[in-house]
Design a protein around this motif. Sequence first.
Motif, PDB file in Angstrom:
ATOM      1  N   ASP A   1       4.258 -13.797  73.631  1.00 34.40           N
ATOM      2  CA  ASP A   1       4.738 -12.293  73.324  1.00 34.40           C
ATOM      3  C   ASP A   1       4.592 -11.498  72.041  1.00 34.40           C
ATOM      4  O   ASP A   1       3.840 -10.362  71.583  1.00 34.40           O
ATOM      5  CB  ASP A   1       5.698 -11.761  74.099  1.00 34.40           C
ATOM      6  CG  ASP A   1       5.531 -12.163  75.474  1.00 34.40           C
ATOM      7  OD1 ASP A   1       4.697 -12.117  76.100  1.00 34.40           O
ATOM      8  OD2 ASP A   1       6.754 -13.096  76.236  1.00 34.40           O
ATOM      9  N   PHE A   2       5.422 -11.954  70.960  1.00 29.85           N
ATOM     10  CA  PHE A   2       5.915 -11.553  70.129  1.00 29.85           C
ATOM     11  C   PHE A   2       4.284 -11.098  69.260  1.00 29.85           C
ATOM     12  O   PHE A   2       4.607 -10.548  68.270  1.00 29.85           O
ATOM     13  CB  PHE A   2       6.584 -12.839  69.191  1.00 29.85           C
ATOM     14  CG  PHE A   2       7.378 -12.072  67.881  1.00 29.85           C
ATOM     15  CD1 PHE A   2       8.020 -11.363  67.600  1.00 29.85           C
ATOM     16  CD2 PHE A   2       7.072 -13.273  66.560  1.00 29.85           C
ATOM     17  CE1 PHE A   2       7.924 -10.665  65.936  1.00 29.85           C
ATOM     18  CE2 PHE A   2       7.374 -12.891  65.716  1.00 29.85           C
ATOM     19  CZ  PHE A   2       8.340 -11.726  64.725  1.00 29.85           C
ATOM     20  N   CYS A   3       3.412 -12.137  69.024  1.00 26.87           N
ATOM     21  CA  CYS A   3       2.432 -12.120  68.491  1.00 26.87           C
ATOM     22  C   CYS A   3       1.169 -10.665  68.716  1.00 26.87           C
ATOM     23  O   CYS A   3       0.810 -10.299  67.883  1.00 26.87           O
ATOM     24  CB  CYS A   3       1.652 -13.306  68.469  1.00 26.87           C
ATOM     25  SG  CYS A   3       2.162 -14.913  67.512  1.00 26.87           S
ATOM     26  N   VAL A   4       1.966 -10.175  69.695  1.00 22.44           N
ATOM     27  CA  VAL A   4       0.963  -9.277  70.219  1.00 22.44           C
ATOM     28  C   VAL A   4       1.051  -7.796  69.392  1.00 22.44           C
ATOM     29  O   VAL A   4       0.120  -7.189  69.176  1.00 22.44           O
ATOM     30  CB  VAL A   4       0.862  -9.171  72.180  1.00 22.44           C
ATOM     31  CG1 VAL A   4       0.051  -8.075  72.006  1.00 22.44           C
ATOM     32  CG2 VAL A   4       0.785 -10.231  72.124  1.00 22.44           C
ATOM     33  N   PRO A   5       2.414  -7.506  69.506  1.00 21.22           N
ATOM     34  CA  PRO A   5       2.487  -6.390  68.660  1.00 21.22           C
ATOM     35  C   PRO A   5       2.555  -5.990  67.315  1.00 21.22           C
ATOM     36  O   PRO A   5       1.979  -5.379  66.961  1.00 21.22           O
ATOM     37  CB  PRO A   5       4.160  -6.066  69.246  1.00 21.22           C
ATOM     38  CG  PRO A   5       4.505  -6.888  69.445  1.00 21.22           C
ATOM     39  CD  PRO A   5       3.430  -7.412  70.401  1.00 21.22           C
ATOM     40  N   LEU A   6       3.021  -7.554  66.224  1.00 15.25           N
ATOM     41  CA  LEU A   6       2.772  -7.696  65.458  1.00 15.25           C
ATOM     42  C   LEU A   6       0.670  -7.349  65.076  1.00 15.25           C
ATOM     43  O   LEU A   6       0.665  -6.819  64.406  1.00 15.25           O
ATOM     44  CB  LEU A   6       2.701  -9.302  64.956  1.00 15.25           C
ATOM     45  CG  LEU A   6       4.528  -9.804  65.062  1.00 15.25           C
ATOM     46  CD1 LEU A   6       4.533 -11.472  64.740  1.00 15.25           C
ATOM     47  CD2 LEU A   6       5.544  -8.392  64.272  1.00 15.25           C
TER      48      LEU A   6
END
Length: 352
Positions: free
Chosen positions: A164-169
């Motif tokens: 999940d974290f990678c998506v807004p990053l």
Amino acid sequence: MNRFDYIRPASVPEAVAAAAVPGSAYLAAGTNLVDLMKGGAARPERVIDITRLPGLDRIEWLADGGVRIGALVRNSDLAYDERLSRTFPSVAEALLSGASAQLRNAATVGGNLMQRTRCAYFHDLAGACNRRVPGSGCDALEGENRLHAVLGWSEHCIATHPSDFCVPLVALDAVVEVEGPHGGREIALDTLHMLPGSTPEQETALMPGELIVAIRLPAEAAAFSRNARYLKLRERTSYAFAVVSAATALEIEDGVIRAARIALGGVAAKPWRARDAEALLVDRTASPEAFAMAANLALAEARPSGDNAFKIELARRIVVRALSLALEGTPEFMPALPASPFSTITGANHVA
Ligand SMILES: Cc1cc2nc3c(=O)[nH]c(=O)nc-3n(C[C@H](O)[C@H](O)[C@H](O)COP(=O)(O)OP(=O)(O)OC[C@H]3O[C@@H](n4cnc5c(N)ncnc54)[C@H](O)[C@@H]3O)c2cc1C
Ligand code: SF4
């Protein structure tokens, strides 16, 4: 589990030197690696424990307003950092939509980026899997593939990246700082994870022995703080990976979109940035019609890789919904969401 050497280096150069030996794997919190080792899907001969490396557990605010996040910062510590959750709210929202509180307390941000696919055949040693054993085939193609990729897949692998974290990053142009046997370099997060092509075993752009030391978010990404959201659809409310997810961010002036960011999760072997859809929105009035056009463009090249055509329509809808929520504005409080980074309790910054 195979027998392996355990090495605990005291510095980054020592760690990199140790990991340059073939058959090595970095160990952070182990929430992913140890599971894979127990099941036999990962069989490193040398485990390089990086948890004691100095200086990698800091969140540093840069003079220009950007932030540098050490690779060993825990997912919870980052999400509950008040300045982070105010400046980059979609990042906090994504982190807290992942895993469980216990896992987030242990898991590191570097490990989250580098976690492996959740494709069942990758984990099942009885299954054929090109990603685990190059050239062995792909049982997912004719097997259980409801949750597999709809963008960027190949006949060699249809797995998705689970973070999940990678998506807004990726939506916010994050950069990864790496140290390796040949020195340091930076990699745009958008190019860290690789699409499978004919070599799905090559999962990331990291060279053997390279260690992620930090993730940087640029100051410009803070301009989206008032209109940014992460929305995740999953098969149960918590403790489940995304079926599809979307990170959206808008800069709006008098109802007109001046800049837009859109990235999708759960659709490909990498977090999927939808740049054409972003460009379509610029200088348009923010409206349901504009959002629908952007969503159609974001999924224009999607095609089912199996029994998962439903994900394409679901992804379109989540893009529209996440853009609509971003337009409403980043809420000060989101108590209805499990694990919200915001809170109605004075002095606390979470309600989970
Ligand atoms: C039950 C369960 C549910 C989960 N649900 C979600 C979810 O919904 N969303 C989500 O995003 N994640 C989810 N996760 C994944 C979890 O967030 C990851 O397991 C975790 O972030 C990995 O971090 P770690 O520090 O434990 O990494 P480790 O397990 O130690 O390492 C993972 C991989 O990264 C490599 N690695 C670690 N650090 C570095 C580094 N600094 N440089 C280079 N390589 C490195 C390791 O060699 C290994 O291959 C879930 C995990 C579990 C077990
Ligand atoms: S989809 Fe990829 S990870 Fe899953 S079995 Fe096929 S090759 Fe392996």
